[in-house]
Every structure is written in structure tokens, then in C-alpha cells.
Design an enzyme around this catalytic site. Structure first.
Site, PDB file in Angstrom:
ATOM      1  N   MET A  29       0.840  -1.197   0.000  1.00  0.00           N
ATOM      2  CA  MET A  29       0.000   0.000   0.000  1.00  0.00           C
ATOM      3  C   MET A  29       0.883   1.258   0.000  1.00  0.00           C
ATOM      4  SD  MET A  29      -3.448  -0.990   1.981  1.00  0.00           S
ATOM      5  CE  MET A  29      -2.898  -0.972   3.660  1.00  0.00           C
ATOM      6  N   TYR A  31       4.175   3.948   0.824  1.00  0.00           N
ATOM      7  CA  TYR A  31       4.879   4.531   1.967  1.00  0.00           C
ATOM      8  C   TYR A  31       5.906   3.499   2.453  1.00  0.00           C
ATOM      9  CZ  TYR A  31       5.245   8.456   5.136  1.00  0.00           C
ATOM     10  OH  TYR A  31       5.694   9.572   5.788  1.00  0.00           O
ATOM     11  N   LEU A  32       6.778   3.186   1.536  1.00  0.00           N
ATOM     12  CA  LEU A  32       7.639   2.008   1.690  1.00  0.00           C
ATOM     13  C   LEU A  32       8.701   2.185   2.765  1.00  0.00           C
ATOM     14  CD1 LEU A  32       8.110   1.226  -2.103  1.00  0.00           C
ATOM     15  CD2 LEU A  32       6.386   0.326  -0.526  1.00  0.00           C
ATOM     16  N   HIS A  36       9.119  -3.597   3.461  1.00  0.00           N
ATOM     17  CA  HIS A  36       8.733  -3.789   2.059  1.00  0.00           C
ATOM     18  C   HIS A  36       9.964  -4.108   1.215  1.00  0.00           C
ATOM     19  CE1 HIS A  36       5.543  -0.761   3.362  1.00  0.00           C
ATOM     20  NE2 HIS A  36       4.808  -1.772   2.936  1.00  0.00           N
ATOM     21  N   LEU A 184       8.592  -2.538  11.691  1.00  0.00           N
ATOM     22  CA  LEU A 184       8.381  -1.377  10.823  1.00  0.00           C
ATOM     23  C   LEU A 184       6.984  -1.439  10.222  1.00  0.00           C
ATOM     24  CD1 LEU A 184      11.765  -1.236   8.879  1.00  0.00           C
ATOM     25  CD2 LEU A 184      11.082   0.029  10.916  1.00  0.00           C
ATOM     26  N   SER A 185       6.340  -0.281  10.115  1.00  0.00           N
ATOM     27  CA  SER A 185       5.050  -0.217   9.428  1.00  0.00           C
ATOM     28  C   SER A 185       4.855   1.207   8.931  1.00  0.00           C
ATOM     29  CB  SER A 185       3.905  -0.633  10.347  1.00  0.00           C
ATOM     30  OG  SER A 185       3.438   0.465  11.095  1.00  0.00           O
TER      31      SER A 185
HETATM   32  P1  AMP Z   1       1.407  -2.967   3.452  1.00  0.00           P
HETATM   33  O1  AMP Z   1       2.001  -1.937   2.558  1.00  0.00           O
HETATM   34  O2  AMP Z   1       1.373  -2.561   4.885  1.00  0.00           O
HETATM   35  O3  AMP Z   1       0.101  -3.514   2.930  1.00  0.00           O
HETATM   36  O4  AMP Z   1       2.413  -4.197   3.423  1.00  0.00           O
HETATM   37  C1  AMP Z   1       2.801  -4.799   2.218  1.00  0.00           C
HETATM   38  C2  AMP Z   1       3.581  -6.048   2.522  1.00  0.00           C
HETATM   39  O5  AMP Z   1       4.728  -5.728   3.288  1.00  0.00           O
HETATM   40  C3  AMP Z   1       2.788  -7.085   3.336  1.00  0.00           C
HETATM   41  O6  AMP Z   1       3.102  -8.382   2.865  1.00  0.00           O
HETATM   42  C4  AMP Z   1       3.319  -6.877   4.728  1.00  0.00           C
HETATM   43  O7  AMP Z   1       3.246  -8.045   5.519  1.00  0.00           O
HETATM   44  C5  AMP Z   1       4.764  -6.537   4.436  1.00  0.00           C
HETATM   45  N1  AMP Z   1       5.368  -5.825   5.559  1.00  0.00           N
HETATM   46  C6  AMP Z   1       4.897  -4.715   6.170  1.00  0.00           C
HETATM   47  N2  AMP Z   1       5.685  -4.380   7.203  1.00  0.00           N
HETATM   48  C7  AMP Z   1       6.669  -5.315   7.264  1.00  0.00           C
HETATM   49  C8  AMP Z   1       7.787  -5.538   8.120  1.00  0.00           C
HETATM   50  N3  AMP Z   1       8.065  -4.728   9.139  1.00  0.00           N
HETATM   51  N4  AMP Z   1       8.574  -6.602   7.871  1.00  0.00           N
HETATM   52  C9  AMP Z   1       8.300  -7.437   6.834  1.00  0.00           C
HETATM   53  N5  AMP Z   1       7.274  -7.278   5.982  1.00  0.00           N
HETATM   54  C10 AMP Z   1       6.459  -6.244   6.204  1.00  0.00           C
END
Ligand code: AMP
Length: 287
Positions: A29, A31-32, A36, A184-185
């Protein structure tokens, strides 16, 4: 690096790949961050062609405020992906993904999904299943990369692939953390330094559970209590749940044996913190 917005162009491009070697796909989604990028690097190393999608899926948000306030920085994202030598970035437009007459949804059901519904926002599972089905159709990857952090999402995607005979291999990579342990998020970027410090208690609570298990404690109730007590030391954090689950069925376990997952969801302000660690069948930990 090619940037594709049009759905037809993505379909055409994917058709051209049929003879071109394996396609690795990382749905995001945007905001890498490094979490990611770990997935992106794996896709780049393990497959001939790497594709990253950036799409904030409105269907998986239950509150408009969360959708509207989701962080974006397309220029920075594109720079990071270009630096990582990604072949294609797919950024579909929401009005093309869900046109006005859109009315076909993928709705997983069954006991595992019922349990997951209690752990996720209303509509989240249907939202994830529907967008992933669409993205898999459009990109036609051989391998799709996901992070362990979002365990409910992995369970939904695994079930989707199996139930609908979608020929995509799932690769799950470990959670990437900052030096203090916080997973991380994209949303955690919004935390102030004080909130970030408070948020680190989530991983500390998981490690408290792990330490108890290593000392021979096998009662899930005792481990859950230790995790809840650790979270309670941080007044800024509001706990959603801290449980010991079977990592695929999300059955709450009573006895903790190898193959169990310790999972926590909590809030700090409007930011949801989600994390887990897995005591794998081989008795090693996935942290
Ligand atoms: P998102 O952009 O939050 O939807 O995440 C996209 C992908 O990145 C998903 O498969 C998440 O599980 C993965 N992801 C998000 N945060 C992390 C993290 N800290 N470590 C590993 N993978 C992540």
C-alpha cells in the site's frame, strides 16, 4: 523501471511475460520502508522479473478516516523502487479497480475465517481477498511475497490461493524491525519519538512470552498473562489482544508446543500495532 497505471496495460504486459521467466510480485500500500524493501529484494534476487504494486485498497478499510489519513509519498516510493532495480511498478487507479458498477467480491468463509473476523476490522478479509484476486489476475505472478508481520493477511491469501486454484507460490519473509524491536510499518512512521518508545513494548511483550516458554512454561494462559502484564506497563498502549495461536488456523491454543504463534495487536492513538513471533515446528524461532 516501468510504471504502469492502466489495468489493460498491466494485462498486456503480463501476457508478454509468459515466456520470459518467473515473475516475483510484492503487493503493497506504499509509503515504503525496509520491511517492504526486504520483500522487493527477495523478489528481485529470486525471480527474472520483479513487480511491485502500490494500491491503498479502499475495500479493506472500515473507517473513511483511516483510508484518508493513510500516509503517501509516491515520489520517495518510486525512488526506492528504482534504486532496488524493480522492473515494473503497478499503481492502479482506484476508480479503475472498483468502477461504479463493480459488484463481485471474494468472500472467504469457514471456521478459520470466522476466528480471523474477530481479530480484524469489519470488511478487512473480504477486502484483502478481493484485491489480491484482482492483482493476481492482472500481474499473473509465479511467486508472491508477503511479510510475516501481518499473519491474518497471510492466512487469507493462502486460503484464497488454495480454494480458487490460483497458481501462485507464496513466499513469507520475516518481520523487519527497527533497532528497538518495533516492527516497521507505514503507519508507525507517524508516531512521535515518545510514542515510538512506548510502541516497543509490543515486541518486548512477545519476547517475555518467548523467555517463559524457554524456561519450560507451556501454559498458554500463563504466557498470555505475562504478555498482557508487559503491555500494561505502557499507559499509552491500548491492547486489542495477546494470544497464543496456531499460525494457520488461528485456533487459540491452551498448551504451547513448537508450531505456536504468539501474536499481539494493540493501538497507540489511531495507529494499530500488529506483531507476532512463531515457535516453529523445528523449535527455532521466527522473530
Ligand atoms: P502494506 O504496505 O502494509 O500492505 O504491506 C505490504 C507487505 O509488506 C505485506 O506483505 C506486509 O506483511 C509486508 N510488511 C509490512 N511491514 C513489514 C515488516 N516490518 N517486515 C516485513 N514485511 C512487512
Amino acid at each position: 523501471m516501468r510504471i504502469i497505471h492502466d489495468l489493460d496495460e498491466m494485462t498486456e504486459t503480463a501476457r508478454g511475460w509468459l515466456a520470459g521467466g518467473s515473475v516475483g510480485f510484492v503487493p503493497t500500500m506504499g509509503y515504503l520502508h525496509e520491511g517492504h524493501l526486504a520483500l522487493v529484494r527477495a523478489a528481485h534476487q529470486e525471480c527474472e522479473i520483479s513487480v511491485v504494486s502500490i494500491f491503498i485498497n479502499p475495500l479493506q478499510f472500515s473507517r473513511d478516516e483511516d483510508l484518508i489519513s493513510y500516509p503517501v509519498d509516491p515520489e520517495r516510493d518510486l525512488q526506492l523502487l528504482s534504486d532496488a532495480n524493480v522492473d515494473v511498478v503497478f499503481i492502479p487507479r482506484a476508480e479503475e479497480v472498483y468502477p461504479a458498477q463493480f459488484s463481485t467480491y471474494v468472500t472467504p468463509t469457514g471456521p478459520t475465517i470466522k476466528r480471523l473476523e474477530g481479530l480484524t476490522a469489519p470488511g478487512y478479509i473480504r477486502g484483502v481477498a478481493t484485491i489480491m484476486t484482482k492483482l493476481f489476475q492482472l500481474v499473473r505472478p509465479d511467486v508472491a511475497y508477503f511479510g510475516q508481520k501481518n499473519a491474518p493477511q497471510i492466512t487469507v491469501v493462502r486460503k484464497l490461493l488454495r480454494d480458487l486454484n490460483i497458481d501462485v507460490h507464496l513466499r513469507v519473509l520475516p518481520t523487519v524491525r527497527e533497532s528497538g524491536g518495533l516492527a516497521l510499518s507505514s503507519q508507525a512512521y507517524a508516531l512521535t519519538p515518545v510514542e515510538q518508545e512506548a510502541a516497543r513494548v509490543v515486541y518486548r511483550a512477545l519476547l517475555t512470552g518467548k523467555a517463559l516458554i524457554e524456561q519450560g512454561q507451556h501454559s498458554a494462559a500463563a504466557i498470555e498473562k505475562a504478555m498482557v502484564d508487559t503491555i500494561a506497563t505502557e499507559p499509552l498502549i491500548e491492547l486489542d489482544y495477546a494470544h497464543v495461536y496456531h499460525p494457520e488456523t488461528f485456533l487459540v491454543l491452551k498448551k504451547v508446543l513448537p508450531g505456536a504463534m504468539l501474536a499481539i495487536a494493540a493501538h497507540i492513538g489511531r495507529v494499530r500495532l500488529l506483531d507476532n513471533i512463531v515457535w516453529r515446528e523445528d523449535a527455532n524461532w521466527l522473530l
